[in-house]
Design a protein around this motif. Structure first.
Motif, short mmCIF file in Angstrom:
data_model
loop_
_atom_site.label_atom_id
_atom_site.label_comp_id
_atom_site.label_asym_id
_atom_site.label_seq_id
_atom_site.Cartn_x
_atom_site.Cartn_y
_atom_site.Cartn_z
N THR A 95 0.82 -1.21 0.00
CA THR A 95 0.00 0.00 0.00
C THR A 95 0.86 1.27 0.00
N THR A 96 2.15 1.09 -0.30
CA THR A 96 3.06 2.25 -0.29
C THR A 96 3.62 2.48 -1.69
N ALA A 97 3.46 3.71 -2.21
CA ALA A 97 4.03 4.04 -3.53
C ALA A 97 5.48 4.45 -3.29
N LEU A 98 6.35 3.44 -3.06
CA LEU A 98 7.71 3.72 -2.59
C LEU A 98 8.51 4.60 -3.55
N ALA A 99 8.44 4.31 -4.85
CA ALA A 99 9.26 5.07 -5.81
C ALA A 99 8.89 6.56 -5.75
N ARG A 100 7.59 6.84 -5.72
CA ARG A 100 7.15 8.24 -5.68
C ARG A 100 7.61 8.92 -4.38
N ILE A 101 7.47 8.20 -3.26
CA ILE A 101 7.87 8.75 -1.96
C ILE A 101 9.37 9.07 -1.96
N LEU A 102 10.17 8.13 -2.47
CA LEU A 102 11.62 8.36 -2.46
C LEU A 102 12.01 9.52 -3.37
N ARG A 103 11.33 9.65 -4.52
CA ARG A 103 11.65 10.77 -5.43
C ARG A 103 11.30 12.10 -4.76
N ASP A 104 10.11 12.15 -4.12
CA ASP A 104 9.67 13.39 -3.46
C ASP A 104 10.63 13.77 -2.34
N LYS A 105 10.99 12.77 -1.52
CA LYS A 105 11.85 13.06 -0.37
C LYS A 105 13.27 13.41 -0.80
N ARG A 106 13.72 12.83 -1.92
CA ARG A 106 15.06 13.12 -2.42
C ARG A 106 15.19 14.63 -2.69
N ARG A 107 14.05 15.21 -3.16
CA ARG A 107 14.05 16.63 -3.49
C ARG A 107 14.19 17.49 -2.24
N VAL A 108 13.45 17.15 -1.19
CA VAL A 108 13.40 18.03 -0.01
C VAL A 108 14.30 17.59 1.14
N GLU A 109 14.64 16.29 1.18
CA GLU A 109 15.46 15.79 2.29
C GLU A 109 16.59 14.91 1.75
N GLY A 110 17.38 15.47 0.84
CA GLY A 110 18.42 14.69 0.16
C GLY A 110 19.44 14.08 1.11
N ARG A 111 19.62 14.68 2.31
CA ARG A 111 20.65 14.14 3.21
C ARG A 111 20.12 13.05 4.13
N ARG A 112 18.84 12.74 3.93
CA ARG A 112 18.25 11.68 4.76
C ARG A 112 18.80 10.32 4.32
N ASN A 113 19.10 9.50 5.31
CA ASN A 113 19.64 8.17 5.05
C ASN A 113 18.54 7.26 4.46
N LEU A 114 18.89 6.45 3.45
CA LEU A 114 17.89 5.58 2.81
C LEU A 114 17.30 4.57 3.80
N THR A 115 18.15 3.94 4.61
CA THR A 115 17.61 2.94 5.55
C THR A 115 16.68 3.62 6.57
N THR A 116 17.03 4.83 6.99
CA THR A 116 16.16 5.54 7.94
C THR A 116 14.79 5.75 7.31
N GLU A 117 14.80 6.14 6.03
CA GLU A 117 13.52 6.36 5.34
C GLU A 117 12.73 5.04 5.25
N LEU A 118 13.45 3.95 4.90
CA LEU A 118 12.74 2.67 4.73
C LEU A 118 12.11 2.17 6.03
N THR A 119 12.75 2.52 7.18
CA THR A 119 12.17 2.06 8.45
C THR A 119 10.86 2.79 8.77
N GLN A 120 10.54 3.82 7.98
CA GLN A 120 9.22 4.45 8.12
C GLN A 120 8.13 3.54 7.55
N HIS A 121 8.53 2.63 6.69
CA HIS A 121 7.55 1.82 5.96
C HIS A 121 7.64 0.33 6.28
N LEU A 122 8.79 -0.09 6.80
CA LEU A 122 9.01 -1.51 7.09
C LEU A 122 9.65 -1.64 8.48
N PRO A 123 9.47 -2.79 9.16
CA PRO A 123 10.13 -2.97 10.46
C PRO A 123 11.65 -2.82 10.32
N SER A 124 12.28 -2.15 11.29
CA SER A 124 13.70 -1.83 11.14
C SER A 124 14.56 -3.09 11.05
#
Ligand SMILES: Cc1cc2nc3c(=O)[nH]c(=O)nc-3n(C[C@H](O)[C@H](O)[C@H](O)COP(=O)(O)OP(=O)(O)OC[C@H]3O[C@@H](n4cnc5c(N)ncnc54)[C@H](O)[C@@H]3O)c2cc1C
Length: 397
Positions: free
Chosen positions: A256-285
């Motif tokens: 139920t998560t449009a991951l590609a769109r979310i990552l593209r949007d966040k890349r624009r505004v939060e480029g320094r955010r760690n990928l694994t940190t972002e993924l733990t928003q959607h999946l168990p760490s």
């Protein structure tokens, strides 16, 4: 001793058949108590039927066989019975109906129904020998250490499948079918956890996540559970009935998560955010950490190219696993396959070649999904056989 009907197996289907078949019915079981699987089912609350029960929720060699019995005894008929016995119930999720108090309510209800119908129940009784003569079916039984011979016009085999031998499952129904030259299809465990080489998911034991799992033409949106032995949870149990050895299974970890769109949007505004940190928003760490062993999850969102975002979304949307087996009948909730429906009447469950011989419930090659469907099949097939016997008796005067 002569009975009109001898029913082997006082489980879900046998109790229902005994409640319908009328007086002159003897119901026998080798267990100490009737309906033991009902008692432990649904975590002790018995998921006794499903409001959305539909013909598509069942597997078997003949995809039409179960329609007759299920149409004539539906989930609403069983719910009506439950309500007449004032048993409190609730819908848990996905149309699954459970007892509020205890599964024992369902066992007590069915036993009361069999008593009201005038059936006799013998527990701790074993079948030693079975034959068919001009006098009908002749069963040599062992009860209280003594041999008792019973004859019956009708024999209903309701001894279930092979699942959970510890609870008394014997596969006796298949032996009886073979004895009477009736076809039996190959059996295998269903609704069962799947295992993997080297217990590879053991580090994730206890982690659960909602997934979409598709295999063999079936698709389920349910929870996936990692265990010490492999994969379990409703998603795996459901798909296990469609899986056969040496097939891989594809799992959408983010249905139920449009991951590609979310990552593209966040890349624009939060480029320094760690990928694994972002993924733990959607999946168990712990799962993200585990996936990082095989997928490249290093770096920041700003470092990701469109192509890498797409390939990551694809990898998580079709995570492929290769089970090496299942936990088998030891933990399987049901047995797939069984008495070949080609040899049975779908209206009465009677053998097409041996008059008076009936097979019902899990023993038959009809298996339901997880969620109350297997009990609904047991009730419906038991009802079909029981009413057919009662009707034939009434006709015979
Ligand atoms: C742990 C567990 C939980 C489950 N939970 C659910 C649920 O919540 N909802 C659902 O729809 N389904 C559930 N199921 C599946 C459901 O229990 C079965 O589909 C259903 O019980 C089948 O009914 P049956 O009458 O054909 O067989 P059973 O209920 O297994 O009854 C067969 C009877 O025959 C007796 N028997 C076997 N062999 C012999 C022999 N040789 N001699 C004499 N007697 C014999 C057994 O003692 C037993 O009483 C669960 C199964 C398990 C194992």
């Amino acid at each position: 001793m002569h009975y009109t009907t001898l029913i082997l197996g006082a489980g879900a289907a046998g109790l229902m058949a005994a409640a319908q078949a009328g007086p002159g019915t003897l119901l026998v079981d080798h267990a100490r108590a009737p309906g033991e699987k009902i008692r432990i089912s649904g975590g002790g609350r018995c998921n006794f039927t499903n409001m959305h029960c539909d013909f598509g929720n069942f597997l078997g060699a003949n995809p039409h066989f179960h329609k007759s019995a299920l149409s004539r005894y539906s989930q609403w008929d069983f719910l009506d019975l439950v309500q007449r016995h004032n048993i409190p119930w609730h819908e848990k999720t996905l149309g699954q109906l459970f007892c509020d108090r205890s599964a024992r309510d369902i066992v007590a209800m069915l036993v009361a129904e069999t008593q009201a119908a005038g059936a006799t129940l013998w527990l701790q009784t074993r079948l030693r020998d079975l034959s068919r003569t001009d006098a009908g079916f002749v069963a040599s039984l062992e009860r209280d250490g003594r041999s008792v011979t019973v004859t019956a016009d009708n024999l209903v085999v309701a001894t279930g499948g092979k699942s959970i031998p510890k609870m008394g499952a014997t596969g006796m129904a298949y032996d009886i079918a073979r004895q009477f030259n009736m076809p039996v299809t190959e059996t295998r465990p269903g609704l069962v956890p799947l295992t993997f080489p080297e217990n590879r998911f053991a580090p994730l034991a206890g982690v659960a996540t909602p997934v979409r799992i598709c295999h063999g033409g079936a698709s389920f949106d349910e929870a996936l559970l990692f265990t010490h032995r492999g994969l379990s949870g409703p998603a795996i149990l459901q798909i296990s009935s469609y899986w056969t050895e040496s097939e891989s299974i594809s799992i959408d970890l983010l249905p139920t998560t449009a991951l590609a769109r979310i990552l593209r949007d966040k890349r624009r505004v939060e480029g320094r955010r760690n990928l694994t940190t972002e993924l733990t928003q959607h999946l168990p760490s712990r799962l993200v950490e585990f996936l990082g062993q095989t997928l490249d999850l290093k770096g920041n969102l700003g470092d990701l190219s469109d192509a890498r975002i797409e390939s990551l979304a694809t990898a998580l949307g079709s995570w492929t696993v290769m089970p090496n087996g299942s936990e088998g009948y030891r933990t399987a909730e049901v047995t797939l396959g069984g008495i070949d429906t080609a040899g049975l009447s779908s209206a009465s469950m009677m053998s097409k070649t041996v008059p008076g011989l009936y097979f019902i419930g899990e023993a038959v090659d009809v298996t339901g999904w997880l969620g109350g469907y297997n009990f609904q099949w047991a009730w419906a097939s038991g009802h079909a056989a029981g009413t057919a016997i009662r009707t034939a008796q009434a006709r015979a005067g």
